[in-house]
Scaffold this motif. Structure first.
Motif, PDB file in Angstrom:
ATOM      1  N   ARG A   1      48.681  94.674 -34.129  1.00 14.60           N
ATOM      2  CA  ARG A   1      47.722  95.255 -33.147  1.00 14.60           C
ATOM      3  C   ARG A   1      48.706  96.882 -32.726  1.00 14.60           C
ATOM      4  O   ARG A   1      49.980  96.570 -32.779  1.00 14.60           O
ATOM      5  CB  ARG A   1      47.615  94.467 -31.734  1.00 14.60           C
ATOM      6  CG  ARG A   1      46.883  93.494 -31.720  1.00 14.60           C
ATOM      7  CD  ARG A   1      45.233  93.776 -31.920  1.00 14.60           C
ATOM      8  NE  ARG A   1      44.912  94.878 -31.102  1.00 14.60           N
ATOM      9  CZ  ARG A   1      44.483  94.623 -29.991  1.00 14.60           C
ATOM     10  NH1 ARG A   1      44.429  93.301 -29.461  1.00 14.60           N
ATOM     11  NH2 ARG A   1      43.825  95.444 -29.015  1.00 14.60           N
TER      12      ARG A   1
ATOM     13  N   ASP B   1      42.520  99.901 -33.638  1.00 10.05           N
ATOM     14  CA  ASP B   1      43.727  99.179 -32.949  1.00 10.05           C
ATOM     15  C   ASP B   1      44.305  98.112 -33.482  1.00 10.05           C
ATOM     16  O   ASP B   1      44.931  97.185 -32.972  1.00 10.05           O
ATOM     17  CB  ASP B   1      42.927  98.624 -31.564  1.00 10.05           C
ATOM     18  CG  ASP B   1      41.598  97.696 -31.903  1.00 10.05           C
ATOM     19  OD1 ASP B   1      41.515  97.325 -32.905  1.00 10.05           O
ATOM     20  OD2 ASP B   1      40.863  97.654 -30.802  1.00 10.05           O
ATOM     21  N   GLU B   2      44.080  98.025 -35.084  1.00 12.40           N
ATOM     22  CA  GLU B   2      44.865  97.204 -35.693  1.00 12.40           C
ATOM     23  C   GLU B   2      45.130  97.352 -37.340  1.00 12.40           C
ATOM     24  O   GLU B   2      44.142  98.218 -37.957  1.00 12.40           O
ATOM     25  CB  GLU B   2      43.961  95.589 -35.684  1.00 12.40           C
ATOM     26  CG  GLU B   2      42.692  95.805 -36.286  1.00 12.40           C
ATOM     27  CD  GLU B   2      41.906  94.233 -36.185  1.00 12.40           C
ATOM     28  OE1 GLU B   2      41.303  93.876 -37.024  1.00 12.40           O
ATOM     29  OE2 GLU B   2      42.079  93.719 -35.197  1.00 12.40           O
TER      30      GLU B   2
ATOM     31  N   MET C   1      37.605  94.602 -31.803  1.00 11.66           N
ATOM     32  CA  MET C   1      38.758  95.079 -32.566  1.00 11.66           C
ATOM     33  C   MET C   1      38.302  96.013 -33.845  1.00 11.66           C
ATOM     34  O   MET C   1      37.137  95.837 -34.579  1.00 11.66           O
ATOM     35  CB  MET C   1      39.627  93.780 -33.351  1.00 11.66           C
ATOM     36  CG  MET C   1      40.065  92.885 -32.292  1.00 11.66           C
ATOM     37  SD  MET C   1      41.556  93.719 -31.402  1.00 11.66           S
ATOM     38  CE  MET C   1      41.543  92.207 -30.100  1.00 11.66           C
TER      39      MET C   1
ATOM     40  N   THR D   1      47.538  90.704 -39.533  1.00  4.71           N
ATOM     41  CA  THR D   1      47.180  91.599 -38.743  1.00  4.71           C
ATOM     42  C   THR D   1      47.967  91.999 -37.325  1.00  4.71           C
ATOM     43  O   THR D   1      48.404  91.210 -37.013  1.00  4.71           O
ATOM     44  CB  THR D   1      45.664  91.417 -38.079  1.00  4.71           C
ATOM     45  OG1 THR D   1      44.784  91.066 -39.301  1.00  4.71           O
ATOM     46  CG2 THR D   1      45.104  92.517 -37.036  1.00  4.71           C
TER      47      THR D   1
END
Length: 303
Positions: free
Chosen positions: A191, A247-248, A1, A189
């Protein structure tokens, strides 16, 4: 991540559009590659009818899609192909202008005279610039909302998120458009597909977004999800946050919580020739569109 770095954080700018509507522009008429496939984002929010009641009279669109999301009040719309309707609080309209339409949007306040909504412009790839116009009018009751155990609420307008899919579909940029509320003091968080361009627009409360970039300006080191990260402090009402690749996105809500739009889409990466509400790929195509407007051939007959 990997946390997406914050490329930019800035306040929306007061702007006048239409026949005298006061609004705030988060981005628009800048380098179109920055947030490709998105071109423009306006926050039209007023408490006094005199600041919006003259609306957006007849104007053309070609080569783009416009996404209107109403929070308070209503927006009546009509076009040169005979379509008309009204968007109420919580409703969304996704209009594919394609080959061209003339339309108007006339906002009206709620019982307290308040009007609030957003409009986002999405670009169309060259293969779809001259597609037939179409509308997707979605009532707020059709938009799924996911509520997490910590009180986080996410309305999924388009795209898929937490097992729910938004009702708007068939959009060229395959976007994800989320209306997010995170309660006071909660870290969360989200995605996002690595290959999408993404931004957040804060419109209620305050928050700090985690930043994977080296510290610069006013940054704080905090522990998020068990890791030390840089937190950019604080993003408040009418603030745009433009993210880099990753990606987050991690957010720390402020004392009153935070509500923001989280929007991402696949970049088109094509040349842009842009004049007001007409966006084509080449200067010649743009000149043709203006010629079509002048000689009355801009609108294709409805079938």
């Amino acid at each position: 991540m990997s946390i997406r770095p914050i490329l930019e954080s800035r306040s929306a700018v007061p702007t006048m559009e239409g026949a005298g509507v006061k609004l705030h522009r988060a981005f628009g008429f800048q380098d179109p590659s920055e947030l490709d496939p998105f071109l423009l984002f306006d926050d039209f929010r007023n408490n006094h009818p005199r600041d919006f009641e003259k609306g957006f009279p007849w104007h053309p669109h070609r080569g783009i899609e416009t996404i209107t999301y109403v929070l308070n009040g209503t927006v009546d719309h009509s076009d040169s192909l005979g379509n008309n309707g009204s968007l109420g609080a919580g409703d969304v309209q996704w209009m594919t202008a394609g080959s061209g339409i003339l339309h108007q949007e006339m906002p009206h306040g709620n019982a307290q005279g308040q009007m609030h909504g957003f409009q986002l412009w999405g670009n169309l790839p060259s293969a779809l610039k001259m597609t037939a116009p179409r509308y997707q009018d979605v009532q707020g009751s059709e938009i799924p909302e996911v509520i997490d155990d910590d009180g986080t609420r996410v309305k999924v307008i388009t795209g898929e998120f937490w097992g729910k899919r938004g009702p708007v579909d068939g959009i060229a940029a395959d976007p994800q458009y989320l209306d997010v509320f995170v309660p006071a003091g909660v870290r969360k968080t989200f995605r996002i597909d690595t290959y999408r361009r993404a931004f957040a627009y804060v419109f209620e409360g305050t928050a700090a977004f985690a930043d994977a970039s080296p510290p610069s300006g006013i940054l704080l080191e905090k522990e998020v999800m068990g890791e030390e990260v840089n937190i950019r402090d604080m993003s408040g009402d009418r603030t745009l946050i433009r993210f880099g690749t990753g990606d987050e996105v991690t957010v720390q809500a402020g004392e009153q919580g935070v509500r923001f739009l989280l929007i991402s889409g696949a970049p088109i990466e094509e040349p842009v020739a842009w004049h007001g509400p007409i966006v084509m790929n080449t200067r010649a195509e743009l000149q043709q569109a203006i010629s079509d407007l002048n000689n009355g051939t801009f609108i294709s007959p409805a079938h």
